[in-house]
Motif scaffolding. Structure first.
Motif, PDB file in Angstrom:
ATOM      1  N   TYR A   1      -8.931  -2.615   5.123  1.00 42.15           N
ATOM      2  CA  TYR A   1      -9.369  -3.957   5.492  1.00 42.15           C
ATOM      3  C   TYR A   1      -8.288  -4.995   5.185  1.00 42.15           C
ATOM      4  O   TYR A   1      -8.125  -5.967   5.920  1.00 42.15           O
ATOM      5  CB  TYR A   1     -10.674  -4.289   4.764  1.00 42.15           C
ATOM      6  CG  TYR A   1     -11.367  -5.510   5.295  1.00 42.15           C
ATOM      7  CD1 TYR A   1     -11.947  -5.508   6.551  1.00 42.15           C
ATOM      8  CD2 TYR A   1     -11.442  -6.671   4.538  1.00 42.15           C
ATOM      9  CE1 TYR A   1     -12.590  -6.633   7.042  1.00 42.15           C
ATOM     10  CE2 TYR A   1     -12.081  -7.799   5.021  1.00 42.15           C
ATOM     11  CZ  TYR A   1     -12.645  -7.783   6.275  1.00 42.15           C
ATOM     12  OH  TYR A   1     -13.271  -8.893   6.769  1.00 42.15           O
ATOM     13  N   GLY A   2      -7.533  -4.778   4.102  1.00 37.21           N
ATOM     14  CA  GLY A   2      -6.439  -5.692   3.759  1.00 37.21           C
ATOM     15  C   GLY A   2      -5.389  -5.743   4.854  1.00 37.21           C
ATOM     16  O   GLY A   2      -4.883  -6.822   5.200  1.00 37.21           O
ATOM     17  N   ILE A   3      -5.048  -4.598   5.412  1.00 39.32           N
ATOM     18  CA  ILE A   3      -4.090  -4.571   6.525  1.00 39.32           C
ATOM     19  C   ILE A   3      -4.705  -5.225   7.755  1.00 39.32           C
ATOM     20  O   ILE A   3      -4.064  -6.014   8.447  1.00 39.32           O
ATOM     21  CB  ILE A   3      -3.650  -3.123   6.838  1.00 39.32           C
ATOM     22  CG1 ILE A   3      -2.871  -2.526   5.658  1.00 39.32           C
ATOM     23  CG2 ILE A   3      -2.797  -3.090   8.108  1.00 39.32           C
ATOM     24  CD1 ILE A   3      -2.600  -1.038   5.781  1.00 39.32           C
TER      25      ILE A   3
ATOM     26  N   ALA B   1      -8.243   3.527   0.689  1.00 34.32           N
ATOM     27  CA  ALA B   1      -9.502   2.939   0.243  1.00 34.32           C
ATOM     28  C   ALA B   1      -9.932   1.928   1.304  1.00 34.32           C
ATOM     29  O   ALA B   1      -9.098   1.397   2.051  1.00 34.32           O
ATOM     30  CB  ALA B   1      -9.313   2.252  -1.101  1.00 34.32           C
ATOM     31  N   HIS B   2     -11.220   1.677   1.364  1.00 26.04           N
ATOM     32  CA  HIS B   2     -11.723   0.735   2.358  1.00 26.04           C
ATOM     33  C   HIS B   2     -11.030  -0.617   2.223  1.00 26.04           C
ATOM     34  O   HIS B   2     -10.641  -1.209   3.231  1.00 26.04           O
ATOM     35  CB  HIS B   2     -13.239   0.568   2.240  1.00 26.04           C
ATOM     36  CG  HIS B   2     -13.816  -0.354   3.265  1.00 26.04           C
ATOM     37  ND1 HIS B   2     -13.922  -0.002   4.594  1.00 26.04           N
ATOM     38  CD2 HIS B   2     -14.275  -1.618   3.164  1.00 26.04           C
ATOM     39  CE1 HIS B   2     -14.426  -1.029   5.271  1.00 26.04           C
ATOM     40  NE2 HIS B   2     -14.657  -2.013   4.426  1.00 26.04           N
ATOM     41  N   HIS B   3     -10.843  -1.096   1.001  1.00 22.90           N
ATOM     42  CA  HIS B   3     -10.221  -2.420   0.805  1.00 22.90           C
ATOM     43  C   HIS B   3      -8.757  -2.412   1.258  1.00 22.90           C
ATOM     44  O   HIS B   3      -8.242  -3.444   1.696  1.00 22.90           O
ATOM     45  CB  HIS B   3     -10.346  -2.883  -0.648  1.00 22.90           C
ATOM     46  CG  HIS B   3      -9.521  -2.124  -1.620  1.00 22.90           C
ATOM     47  ND1 HIS B   3      -8.238  -2.463  -1.929  1.00 22.90           N
ATOM     48  CD2 HIS B   3      -9.801  -1.014  -2.346  1.00 22.90           C
ATOM     49  CE1 HIS B   3      -7.747  -1.612  -2.803  1.00 22.90           C
ATOM     50  NE2 HIS B   3      -8.682  -0.715  -3.076  1.00 22.90           N
TER      51      HIS B   3
ATOM     52  N   ILE C   1       0.835  -1.205   0.000  1.00 23.51           N
ATOM     53  CA  ILE C   1       0.000   0.000   0.000  1.00 23.51           C
ATOM     54  C   ILE C   1       0.871   1.257   0.000  1.00 23.51           C
ATOM     55  O   ILE C   1       0.554   2.239  -0.680  1.00 23.51           O
ATOM     56  CB  ILE C   1      -0.983  -0.037   1.184  1.00 23.51           C
ATOM     57  CG1 ILE C   1      -1.986  -1.182   0.974  1.00 23.51           C
ATOM     58  CG2 ILE C   1      -1.694   1.297   1.362  1.00 23.51           C
ATOM     59  CD1 ILE C   1      -2.827  -1.508   2.186  1.00 23.51           C
ATOM     60  N   ALA C   2       1.986   1.220   0.720  1.00 23.58           N
ATOM     61  CA  ALA C   2       2.906   2.367   0.748  1.00 23.58           C
ATOM     62  C   ALA C   2       3.457   2.634  -0.651  1.00 23.58           C
ATOM     63  O   ALA C   2       3.575   3.795  -1.065  1.00 23.58           O
ATOM     64  CB  ALA C   2       4.038   2.110   1.736  1.00 23.58           C
TER      65      ALA C   2
ATOM     66  N   TYR D   1       0.090   5.302  10.287  1.00 22.95           N
ATOM     67  CA  TYR D   1      -0.670   6.401  10.900  1.00 22.95           C
ATOM     68  C   TYR D   1      -2.019   6.577  10.202  1.00 22.95           C
ATOM     69  O   TYR D   1      -3.047   6.756  10.855  1.00 22.95           O
ATOM     70  CB  TYR D   1       0.111   7.712  10.822  1.00 22.95           C
ATOM     71  CG  TYR D   1       1.278   7.823  11.770  1.00 22.95           C
ATOM     72  CD1 TYR D   1       1.120   7.659  13.140  1.00 22.95           C
ATOM     73  CD2 TYR D   1       2.547   8.133  11.300  1.00 22.95           C
ATOM     74  CE1 TYR D   1       2.184   7.785  14.009  1.00 22.95           C
ATOM     75  CE2 TYR D   1       3.627   8.260  12.162  1.00 22.95           C
ATOM     76  CZ  TYR D   1       3.440   8.083  13.513  1.00 22.95           C
ATOM     77  OH  TYR D   1       4.498   8.212  14.367  1.00 22.95           O
ATOM     78  N   ALA D   2      -2.020   6.530   8.867  1.00 17.60           N
ATOM     79  CA  ALA D   2      -3.267   6.688   8.104  1.00 17.60           C
ATOM     80  C   ALA D   2      -4.239   5.561   8.443  1.00 17.60           C
ATOM     81  O   ALA D   2      -5.449   5.783   8.557  1.00 17.60           O
ATOM     82  CB  ALA D   2      -2.973   6.709   6.605  1.00 17.60           C
ATOM     83  N   TRP D   3      -3.724   4.345   8.615  1.00 19.46           N
ATOM     84  CA  TRP D   3      -4.568   3.200   8.958  1.00 19.46           C
ATOM     85  C   TRP D   3      -5.233   3.438  10.311  1.00 19.46           C
ATOM     86  O   TRP D   3      -6.432   3.197  10.475  1.00 19.46           O
ATOM     87  CB  TRP D   3      -3.726   1.919   8.986  1.00 19.46           C
ATOM     88  CG  TRP D   3      -4.543   0.689   9.184  1.00 19.46           C
ATOM     89  CD1 TRP D   3      -5.144  -0.059   8.214  1.00 19.46           C
ATOM     90  CD2 TRP D   3      -4.865   0.063  10.432  1.00 19.46           C
ATOM     91  NE1 TRP D   3      -5.823  -1.113   8.783  1.00 19.46           N
ATOM     92  CE2 TRP D   3      -5.670  -1.059  10.146  1.00 19.46           C
ATOM     93  CE3 TRP D   3      -4.569   0.339  11.747  1.00 19.46           C
ATOM     94  CZ2 TRP D   3      -6.160  -1.900  11.123  1.00 19.46           C
ATOM     95  CZ3 TRP D   3      -5.060  -0.495  12.736  1.00 19.46           C
ATOM     96  CH2 TRP D   3      -5.849  -1.605  12.414  1.00 19.46           C
ATOM     97  N   LEU D   4      -4.453   3.918  11.263  1.00 20.68           N
ATOM     98  CA  LEU D   4      -5.008   4.193  12.594  1.00 20.68           C
ATOM     99  C   LEU D   4      -6.071   5.284  12.534  1.00 20.68           C
ATOM    100  O   LEU D   4      -7.104   5.194  13.202  1.00 20.68           O
ATOM    101  CB  LEU D   4      -3.895   4.597  13.558  1.00 20.68           C
ATOM    102  CG  LEU D   4      -2.948   3.480  13.972  1.00 20.68           C
ATOM    103  CD1 LEU D   4      -1.721   4.057  14.654  1.00 20.68           C
ATOM    104  CD2 LEU D   4      -3.651   2.476  14.867  1.00 20.68           C
TER     105      LEU D   4
END
Length: 74
Positions: free
Chosen positions: A62-64, A57-59, A10-11, A23-26
């Motif tokens: 959710y993937g992480i 994106a939501h996916h 994703i990065a 950080y973005a995920w959190l």
């Protein structure tokens, strides 16, 4: 290990640092997590601030989530 591979993937897509993606995920977390960097390093603080501009994106989120071994949600 699976989660780190997903974060790296994703990065690359977002052309961002791994820490910024974390950080973005959190920040995207539905529980409304509050990110505290806890760093005196200006570089680390910059990575945290840049996460405010990353739109996962939501996916991707959710993937992480599932790669980290969390329960699959329906």
């Amino acid at each position: 290990m699976k989660a780190m591979k997903k974060i790296e993937e994703i990065a690359r897509c977002h052309q961002e640092d791994l820490a910024t993606i974390v950080y973005a995920w959190l920040l995207y977390h539905p529980a409304g997590a509050c990110v505290i960097s806890g760093s005196k390093s200006l570089e680390r603080l910059d990575l945290a601030v840049r996460a405010l501009e990353v739109k996962l994106a939501h996916h991707e989120w959710y993937g992480i989530y599932t790669a980290s071994g969390q329960q699959v949600l329906r």
